[in-house]
Design a protein around this motif. Structure first.
Motif, PDB file in Angstrom:
ATOM      1  N   THR A  26     -58.200  41.713  13.333  1.00 34.90           N
ATOM      2  CA  THR A  26     -57.946  42.714  12.284  1.00 34.90           C
ATOM      3  C   THR A  26     -59.180  42.989  11.424  1.00 34.90           C
ATOM      4  O   THR A  26     -59.124  43.837  10.540  1.00 34.90           O
ATOM      5  CB  THR A  26     -56.787  42.248  11.374  1.00 34.90           C
ATOM      6  OG1 THR A  26     -57.109  40.971  10.808  1.00 34.90           O
ATOM      7  CG2 THR A  26     -55.490  42.139  12.165  1.00 34.90           C
ATOM      8  N   THR A  27     -60.281  42.297  11.672  1.00 34.46           N
ATOM      9  CA  THR A  27     -61.506  42.538  10.906  1.00 34.46           C
ATOM     10  C   THR A  27     -62.184  43.822  11.397  1.00 34.46           C
ATOM     11  O   THR A  27     -61.980  44.255  12.540  1.00 34.46           O
ATOM     12  CB  THR A  27     -62.482  41.361  11.047  1.00 34.46           C
ATOM     13  OG1 THR A  27     -62.840  41.209  12.423  1.00 34.46           O
ATOM     14  CG2 THR A  27     -61.849  40.070  10.545  1.00 34.46           C
ATOM     15  N   THR A  28     -62.991  44.396  10.541  1.00 36.22           N
ATOM     16  CA  THR A  28     -63.704  45.624  10.905  1.00 36.22           C
ATOM     17  C   THR A  28     -64.620  45.395  12.089  1.00 36.22           C
ATOM     18  O   THR A  28     -64.715  46.234  12.999  1.00 36.22           O
ATOM     19  CB  THR A  28     -64.522  46.138   9.705  1.00 36.22           C
ATOM     20  OG1 THR A  28     -63.651  46.360   8.602  1.00 36.22           O
ATOM     21  CG2 THR A  28     -65.241  47.432  10.058  1.00 36.22           C
ATOM     22  N   ARG A  29     -65.275  44.254  12.107  1.00 29.15           N
ATOM     23  CA  ARG A  29     -66.209  43.935  13.188  1.00 29.15           C
ATOM     24  C   ARG A  29     -65.474  43.897  14.530  1.00 29.15           C
ATOM     25  O   ARG A  29     -65.944  44.482  15.521  1.00 29.15           O
ATOM     26  CB  ARG A  29     -66.867  42.582  12.897  1.00 29.15           C
ATOM     27  CG  ARG A  29     -67.867  42.144  13.940  1.00 29.15           C
ATOM     28  CD  ARG A  29     -68.495  40.820  13.578  1.00 29.15           C
ATOM     29  NE  ARG A  29     -69.452  40.956  12.480  1.00 29.15           N
ATOM     30  CZ  ARG A  29     -69.211  40.638  11.227  1.00 29.15           C
ATOM     31  NH1 ARG A  29     -68.013  40.162  10.885  1.00 29.15           N
ATOM     32  NH2 ARG A  29     -70.126  40.782  10.295  1.00 29.15           N
ATOM     33  N   ALA A  30     -64.328  43.228  14.559  1.00 28.93           N
ATOM     34  CA  ALA A  30     -63.575  43.123  15.802  1.00 28.93           C
ATOM     35  C   ALA A  30     -62.995  44.463  16.229  1.00 28.93           C
ATOM     36  O   ALA A  30     -62.945  44.783  17.421  1.00 28.93           O
ATOM     37  CB  ALA A  30     -62.452  42.101  15.641  1.00 28.93           C
ATOM     38  N   ARG A  31     -62.541  45.260  15.277  1.00 31.60           N
ATOM     39  CA  ARG A  31     -61.993  46.568  15.624  1.00 31.60           C
ATOM     40  C   ARG A  31     -63.043  47.462  16.262  1.00 31.60           C
ATOM     41  O   ARG A  31     -62.755  48.164  17.247  1.00 31.60           O
ATOM     42  CB  ARG A  31     -61.416  47.234  14.376  1.00 31.60           C
ATOM     43  CG  ARG A  31     -60.112  46.597  13.881  1.00 31.60           C
ATOM     44  CD  ARG A  31     -59.675  47.220  12.571  1.00 31.60           C
ATOM     45  NE  ARG A  31     -58.415  46.642  12.109  1.00 31.60           N
ATOM     46  CZ  ARG A  31     -57.863  46.914  10.934  1.00 31.60           C
ATOM     47  NH1 ARG A  31     -58.468  47.744  10.091  1.00 31.60           N
ATOM     48  NH2 ARG A  31     -56.718  46.346  10.591  1.00 31.60           N
ATOM     49  N   ILE A  32     -64.243  47.446  15.709  1.00 28.17           N
ATOM     50  CA  ILE A  32     -65.319  48.231  16.306  1.00 28.17           C
ATOM     51  C   ILE A  32     -65.616  47.719  17.716  1.00 28.17           C
ATOM     52  O   ILE A  32     -65.802  48.504  18.664  1.00 28.17           O
ATOM     53  CB  ILE A  32     -66.581  48.172  15.430  1.00 28.17           C
ATOM     54  CG1 ILE A  32     -66.321  48.840  14.080  1.00 28.17           C
ATOM     55  CG2 ILE A  32     -67.757  48.852  16.130  1.00 28.17           C
ATOM     56  CD1 ILE A  32     -67.467  48.701  13.099  1.00 28.17           C
ATOM     57  N   GLY A  33     -65.658  46.401  17.867  1.00 27.01           N
ATOM     58  CA  GLY A  33     -65.905  45.823  19.182  1.00 27.01           C
ATOM     59  C   GLY A  33     -64.835  46.194  20.189  1.00 27.01           C
ATOM     60  O   GLY A  33     -65.134  46.533  21.339  1.00 27.01           O
ATOM     61  N   LEU A  34     -63.571  46.149  19.769  1.00 18.25           N
ATOM     62  CA  LEU A  34     -62.475  46.516  20.659  1.00 18.25           C
ATOM     63  C   LEU A  34     -62.552  47.972  21.069  1.00 18.25           C
ATOM     64  O   LEU A  34     -62.289  48.323  22.232  1.00 18.25           O
ATOM     65  CB  LEU A  34     -61.134  46.234  19.971  1.00 18.25           C
ATOM     66  CG  LEU A  34     -60.698  44.770  19.880  1.00 18.25           C
ATOM     67  CD1 LEU A  34     -59.451  44.643  19.026  1.00 18.25           C
ATOM     68  CD2 LEU A  34     -60.438  44.202  21.272  1.00 18.25           C
ATOM     69  N   VAL A  35     -62.909  48.839  20.135  1.00 19.10           N
ATOM     70  CA  VAL A  35     -63.026  50.267  20.451  1.00 19.10           C
ATOM     71  C   VAL A  35     -64.142  50.493  21.474  1.00 19.10           C
ATOM     72  O   VAL A  35     -63.959  51.238  22.453  1.00 19.10           O
ATOM     73  CB  VAL A  35     -63.282  51.086  19.172  1.00 19.10           C
ATOM     74  CG1 VAL A  35     -63.668  52.522  19.519  1.00 19.10           C
ATOM     75  CG2 VAL A  35     -62.046  51.084  18.290  1.00 19.10           C
ATOM     76  N   LEU A  36     -65.287  49.856  21.256  1.00 20.48           N
ATOM     77  CA  LEU A  36     -66.418  50.043  22.169  1.00 20.48           C
ATOM     78  C   LEU A  36     -66.103  49.508  23.568  1.00 20.48           C
ATOM     79  O   LEU A  36     -66.313  50.202  24.570  1.00 20.48           O
ATOM     80  CB  LEU A  36     -67.656  49.345  21.608  1.00 20.48           C
ATOM     81  CG  LEU A  36     -68.223  49.903  20.299  1.00 20.48           C
ATOM     82  CD1 LEU A  36     -69.430  49.087  19.855  1.00 20.48           C
ATOM     83  CD2 LEU A  36     -68.603  51.365  20.454  1.00 20.48           C
TER      84      LEU A  36
END
Length: 287
Positions: A26-36
């Protein structure tokens, strides 16, 4: 004493044990990683739908600029559609990595558990790990390719061999720490067999570093597969991969820079996404 032993793994496998992973995702870092990562994986899975050209079909129009003649990203030096080769190259890379890294992780964990059974086995396994780690990745790749020849199989074998000692040592370190904890000591005093103690009690408590290592190893596998294909000892043309696409584009960088742009962008997005995920997981599981 018996209740103490049985309650430890129950808490570890309960809802609370999932909180670090849920919090990390749920962190911003992980969300960006999941999207990429998700975007790259989705592009590879939908390759037949996103491209109307076969990845090996030659049109006779070499190095066509992007957007010309129905080729969105242009064509390569043999007139093959770059978008199609990029999408199918993603699929090839994902198939190799998704197979090799989990196999390496499972074998590494199995050897670590075997080493925990007896000190003699531990010595043998650790020396075997040292032997594999003594070879840099590309030297190991050249040695395996000399035996098996180029293709998918040597890439899978090299990545698997490279990951076995990484996961094996990671789990062994966790086992050495966990078996001195109170719940493990109580289990031994209570008569729990060594194999049951390792599998039922200790292994679940060593899972967090292994999950983080899995994300890191996927990143390393992307580089290793790309390097092998780039050097011509991995998957060979005409089958497309990100690595051999970059290798083919190298002589045309000044003439047609768009030739290498697609593979470079995809590798960057995939590595960045996996790195963000591993960093997010590492931060949350260490809290």
């Amino acid at each position: 004493m018996t209740s103490t032993v049985s309650s430890a793994p129950a808490v570890r496998r309960g809802t609370a044990a999932r909180h670090p992973y849920l919090a990390a995702l749920t962190t911003t870092r992980a969300r960006i990683g999941l999207v990429l990562v998700g975007a790259v994986v989705l592009a590879g899975l939908l390759a037949p739908l996103l491209s109307s050209h076969a990845p090996t079909a030659q049109s006779g129009r070499a190095l066509v600029p992007p957007g010309t003649g129905g080729h969105l990203l242009g064509t390569d030096d043999l007139g093959r559609d770059l978008l199609s080769r990029l999408l199918y190259g993603i699929r090839t890379d994902l198939e190799v990595i998704a197979l090799a890294v989990p196999i390496g992780a499972l074998l590494g964990c199995a050897f670590a558990l075997l080493a925990a059974v007896h000190p003699v086995l531990d010595t043998v396994v650790q020396r075997a790990f040292d032997l594999v780690l003594a070879f840099p990745g590309l030297i190991l790749a050249l040695a395996v390719t000399a035996i098996l020849g180029p293709g998918r199989l040597p890439v899978i074998v090299v990545i698997t061999l490279a990951e076995i000692p990484v996961f094996g040592r990671q789990l062994r370190a966790g086992i050495l720490v966990q078996r001195e904890r109170d719940y493990a000591v109580a289990a031994r005093v209570g008569g729990t067999r060594r194999a049951r103690l390792l599998i039922r009690h200790i292994l679940p408590n060593c899972a967090d570093p292994l999950v983080v290592q899995l994300a890191v190893s996927l990143t390393v596998a992307v580089f290793l597969e790309g390097a092998m294909s780039f050097l011509g000892v991995g998957v060979r043309p005409p089958e497309p991969t990100l690595g051999n696409s970059l290798s083919q584009a190298l002589p045309y960088l000044s003439q047609a820079p768009y030739f290498a742009a697609g593979p470079l962008l995809i590798v960057t997005l995939l590595v960045l996404g996996l790195s963000l995920l591993s960093e997010a997981l590492n931060r949350e599981t260490r809290r």
